[in-house]
Design an enzyme around this catalytic site. Structure first.
Site, PDB file in Angstrom:
ATOM      1  N   ASP A   1       0.830  -1.203   0.000  1.00  0.00           N
ATOM      2  CA  ASP A   1       0.000   0.000   0.000  1.00  0.00           C
ATOM      3  C   ASP A   1       0.867   1.256   0.000  1.00  0.00           C
ATOM      4  OD1 ASP A   1      -2.317   1.417  -0.060  1.00  0.00           O
ATOM      5  OD2 ASP A   1      -2.729   1.243   2.083  1.00  0.00           O
TER       6      ASP A   1
ATOM      7  N   ASN B   1     -10.841  -3.191  -5.831  1.00  0.00           N
ATOM      8  CA  ASN B   1     -10.059  -2.254  -6.655  1.00  0.00           C
ATOM      9  C   ASN B   1     -10.700  -1.963  -8.017  1.00  0.00           C
ATOM     10  OD1 ASN B   1      -6.811  -3.394  -5.432  1.00  0.00           O
ATOM     11  ND2 ASN B   1      -8.008  -1.611  -4.815  1.00  0.00           N
TER      12      ASN B   1
END
Ligand code: IPE
Ligand code: MG
Length: 230
Positions: free
Chosen positions: A2, A50
């Protein structure tokens, strides 16, 4: 993995550049992992959530899979890496599904190191799929075994993989975000305030050192011997 977007923004670069640097961080991390005694490394590449990102970013991320596998598969194979992709295959662009299948097939004989890439993966979706798989086998009369921890685990994307010991989340966020929910039951969690494109051997070493300090009890007690269970 991330923090790609924030890494790019901090430099006034487009997010795509952050993702591209993220691939370099991934290469460094894979290469260093065996030196720390890691046998199996799982990275979260793309979640079922996503898809809600702008189409351009989704397409950038898919493009990185194409170029990464095209440029690195032979090297990974030679280095003894076995690739396993965790996640739903349906819904992926058909060429990506084919690339994934080829990568798994071509490295299936390797056993020095296992690299699992969670792609189009969600922990909840995987649990639902595992339960459905077992139910279908029951309905088809292929088994009479009830759903229990073993039968469910056998239907997960990680079936047969080594148990999960350590989860590292980068970028300072402190949540699991639907990653390996079942497998995380007794994993140690380490949160590192470092953006993924800056990750590498040093950061991995720090995560492993933190892990080594943890006392793992699995619900038992350190000061009392385990009772023998039948
Ligand atoms: C991780 O970085 C990229 C993926 C694996 C999808 P992000 O794109 O989430 O970066 P931030 O969180 O916006 O910085
Ligand atoms: Mg993020």
């Amino acid at each position: 993995m991330d923090g790609n977007g924030r890494w790019a923004s901090a430099r006034g670069l487009p997010r795509a550049m952050g993702h591209r640097e993220g691939v370099q961080a991934l290469k460094r991390t894979i290469q260093a992992a065996p030196d720390f005694g890691i046998q199996c490394l799982t990275v979260f590449g793309f979640s079922t959530e996503n898809w809600s990102r702008p189409a351009e970013e989704v397409s950038d991320l898919m493009g990185l899979v194409r170029t990464y596998v095209a440029s690195d598969l032979a090297r990974l194979e030679k280095a003894g890496v076995r690739l396993r992709i965790l996640g739903r295959r349906d819904g992926l662009p058909s060429d990506i599904a084919a690339i994934i299948e080829k990568a798994e097939r071509q490295t299936a004989h390797n056993d020095r190191f296992m690299l699992q890439v969670a792609f189009n993966y969600g922990g909840r979706a995987d649990l639902v799929d595992a339960a459905r798989r077992h139910m279908q086998r029951l309905l088809a009369g292929e088994t009479v075994e009830p759903i229990d921890e073993d039968t469910l685990a056998a239907g997960l994307a990680t079936a047969g993989s080594p148990p999960l010991d350590l989860i590292v989340r980068t970028s300072g966020e402190q949540r699991l975000s639907n990653f390996l929910l079942w497998e995380a039951a007794y994993a140690e969690l380490v949160f590192q305030d470092i953006l993924w494109p800056d990750y590498g051997p040093k950061a991995l070493g720090e995560a492993v050192a933190a892990f080594a300090q943890r006392e793992r009890r699995y619900g038992g007690r350190e000061d009392a011997p385990a009772r023998v269970s039948a």
